[in-house]
Design an enzyme around this catalytic site. Structure first.
Site, short mmCIF file in Angstrom:
data_model
loop_
_atom_site.label_atom_id
_atom_site.label_comp_id
_atom_site.label_asym_id
_atom_site.label_seq_id
_atom_site.Cartn_x
_atom_site.Cartn_y
_atom_site.Cartn_z
N TYR A 155 0.84 -1.20 0.00
CA TYR A 155 0.00 0.00 0.00
C TYR A 155 0.88 1.26 0.00
O TYR A 155 0.68 2.17 -0.80
CB TYR A 155 -0.90 -0.05 1.23
CG TYR A 155 -1.75 1.17 1.48
CD1 TYR A 155 -2.90 1.42 0.73
CD2 TYR A 155 -1.42 2.08 2.50
CE1 TYR A 155 -3.69 2.53 0.98
CE2 TYR A 155 -2.22 3.19 2.76
CZ TYR A 155 -3.35 3.41 2.00
OH TYR A 155 -4.13 4.52 2.25
N LYS A 159 1.15 4.37 -2.73
CA LYS A 159 0.89 5.77 -2.38
C LYS A 159 2.14 6.63 -2.63
O LYS A 159 2.03 7.79 -3.00
CB LYS A 159 0.46 5.89 -0.91
CG LYS A 159 -0.93 5.31 -0.62
CD LYS A 159 -2.04 6.06 -1.31
CE LYS A 159 -3.43 5.69 -0.77
NZ LYS A 159 -4.52 6.26 -1.58
N1 LIG Z 1 -8.64 5.72 6.53
C1 LIG Z 1 -7.38 6.07 6.71
O1 LIG Z 1 -6.82 6.03 7.84
C2 LIG Z 1 -6.58 6.57 5.53
C3 LIG Z 1 -5.31 7.10 5.77
C4 LIG Z 1 -4.57 7.62 4.72
C5 LIG Z 1 -5.10 7.61 3.45
N2 LIG Z 1 -6.34 7.09 3.21
C6 LIG Z 1 -6.87 7.15 1.84
O2 LIG Z 1 -8.06 7.90 1.86
C7 LIG Z 1 -8.85 7.56 0.71
C8 LIG Z 1 -10.28 7.34 1.15
O3 LIG Z 1 -10.37 6.14 1.90
P1 LIG Z 1 -11.28 5.96 3.19
O4 LIG Z 1 -10.42 6.07 4.36
O5 LIG Z 1 -12.47 6.85 3.06
O6 LIG Z 1 -11.68 4.43 3.08
P2 LIG Z 1 -12.94 3.69 2.49
O7 LIG Z 1 -14.20 4.18 3.11
O8 LIG Z 1 -12.61 2.24 2.55
O9 LIG Z 1 -12.95 4.16 0.96
C9 LIG Z 1 -12.21 3.60 -0.05
C10 LIG Z 1 -13.07 3.71 -1.30
O10 LIG Z 1 -12.28 3.34 -2.44
C11 LIG Z 1 -13.16 2.69 -3.31
N3 LIG Z 1 -12.46 1.86 -4.27
C12 LIG Z 1 -11.56 0.88 -4.01
N4 LIG Z 1 -11.18 0.32 -5.17
C13 LIG Z 1 -11.86 0.97 -6.14
C14 LIG Z 1 -11.91 0.83 -7.55
N5 LIG Z 1 -11.18 -0.11 -8.20
N6 LIG Z 1 -12.69 1.67 -8.26
C15 LIG Z 1 -13.45 2.60 -7.63
N7 LIG Z 1 -13.46 2.76 -6.29
C16 LIG Z 1 -12.69 1.95 -5.58
C17 LIG Z 1 -14.04 1.83 -2.42
O11 LIG Z 1 -15.16 1.47 -3.17
P3 LIG Z 1 -16.33 0.52 -2.60
O12 LIG Z 1 -17.15 1.42 -1.71
O13 LIG Z 1 -17.04 0.09 -3.84
O14 LIG Z 1 -15.64 -0.59 -1.85
C18 LIG Z 1 -14.29 2.77 -1.25
O15 LIG Z 1 -15.47 3.53 -1.48
C19 LIG Z 1 -8.18 6.34 0.10
O16 LIG Z 1 -7.39 6.75 -0.99
C20 LIG Z 1 -7.28 5.84 1.22
O17 LIG Z 1 -6.18 5.11 0.71
C21 LIG Z 1 -7.10 6.56 4.23
#
Ligand SMILES: NC(=O)c1ccc[n+]([C@@H]2O[C@H](COP(=O)([O-])OP(=O)(O)OC[C@H]3O[C@@H](n4cnc5c(N)ncnc54)[C@H](OP(=O)(O)O)[C@@H]3O)[C@@H](O)[C@H]2O)c1
Length: 250
Positions: A155, A159
């Site tokens: 991951y 990133k």
């Molecule tokens: N949560 C954290 O602590 C954290 C920290 C640093 C960075 N981030 C980043 O923040 C961003 C938002 O994530 P989040 O924390 O809100 O988590 P999340 O709720 O799990 O959201 C991730 C989203 O990505 C979508 N996704 C995954 N693969 C995809 C694909 N092939 N095509 C289209 N959509 C896809 C998922 O779709 P589905 O709903 O269909 O599964 C989900 O809606 C991500 O880029 C994540 O890497 C998160």
């Protein structure tokens, strides 16, 4: 009666069903922006779109989008109801580090969902925005991309690729009127890390994170750490020599 065009910009959110993307969509809808929400699960998305229309009287459209279906990306961009003023890449996949190590399809899914999928759609959006002469592209990276760790280096490396890509794209885009923003969150209390124990004071709620992200976009920041302290924490982590870092179980 003809509707007046909205004085607010239009925003496209890719991966709109992410918890933090949904919180951003609510914020934008409440401020009167026109919204294009793109995600894989069209039925769930349609319900959210109806809800946003109802609660905020907002102009919102649902679009189907899968970051890993590269062949569909050009048609997706060509058939957008309008080329947005702001496009935000919010999709991402943490995946299973151990599984990725033993089973390459999981590694590939992590890389594609966090890096190549973003490159594919951002390249195409950038070219259209550059042709038009203005626009903003933002993407959510992660502090995990700033130093590889044993617990999530598939991951983190994806990133890291995204962070380097955005830096170069920003450099190019500057000369064509397009602004590129790298959003670097630490922990956010979303579905993605629901199984993890993270320090409360370092973990933002999706609504707080969305607030900070929309503010960074509005202020046209270049790189924005999302959450206090993360800039400092990562400065410290990045200065630890490899000879020491490799011995830590991080
Ligand atoms: N949560 C954290 O602590 C954290 C920290 C640093 C960075 N981030 C980043 O923040 C961003 C938002 O994530 P989040 O924390 O809100 O988590 P999340 O709720 O799990 O959201 C991730 C989203 O990505 C979508 N996704 C995954 N693969 C995809 C694909 N092939 N095509 C289209 N959509 C896809 C998922 O779709 P589905 O709903 O269909 O599964 C989900 O809606 C991500 O880029 C994540 O890497 C998160």
């Amino acid at each position: 009666m003809q509707k007046h065009p909205s004085p607010y910009p239009s925003v496209l959110i890719l991966g709109a069903l992410s918890d933090v993307a949904l919180a951003m969509a609510e914020l934008y809808a409440s401020r009167g922006y026109r919204l294009l929400l793109a995600a894989r699960q069209s039925e769930r998305l349609e319900r959210i779109v109806s809800d946003l229309r109802l609660r905020f009287n907002a102009e919102v459209k649902a679009l189907e989008f899968d970051a890993r279906q590269y062949d569909s990306h050009q048609e997706f961009v060509d058939s957008l109801p309008e080329l947005p003023d702001v496009a935000i890449v919010a999709f991402g996949y943490l995946g299973d580090q151990e599984k990725a190590l033993h089973h390459f399809p999981e590694a590939l899914r992590i890389i594609e969902s966090n890096y190549t999928g973003a490159v594919s759609i951002l390249n195409r959006l950038y070219l259209r925005m550059a042709e038009r002469g203005h626009g903003t592209l933002a993407a959510i990276a992660s502090v995990a991309g700033l130093r590889g760790r044993m617990s999530n280096f598939h991951y983190g490396s994806a990133k890291a690729g995204l962070i380097a890509y955005l830096s170069g794209l920003r450099n190019l885009a500057y000369h064509h009127g397009v602004h590129v923003i790298t959003l670097i969150p630490g922990f956010m209390r979303t579905r993605m890390i629901a199984h993890m124990k993270t320090p409360g004071f370092l973990t933002l709620s999706p609504s707080k994170a969305a607030h900070l992200m929309t503010r960074a976009i509005q202020k046209r920041r270049n790189v924005a750490y999302i959450g206090p302290l993360w800039w400092l924490i990562m400065c410290i982590i990045r200065t630890i020599p490899e000879s020491i870092f490799k011995k830590l179980k991080l």
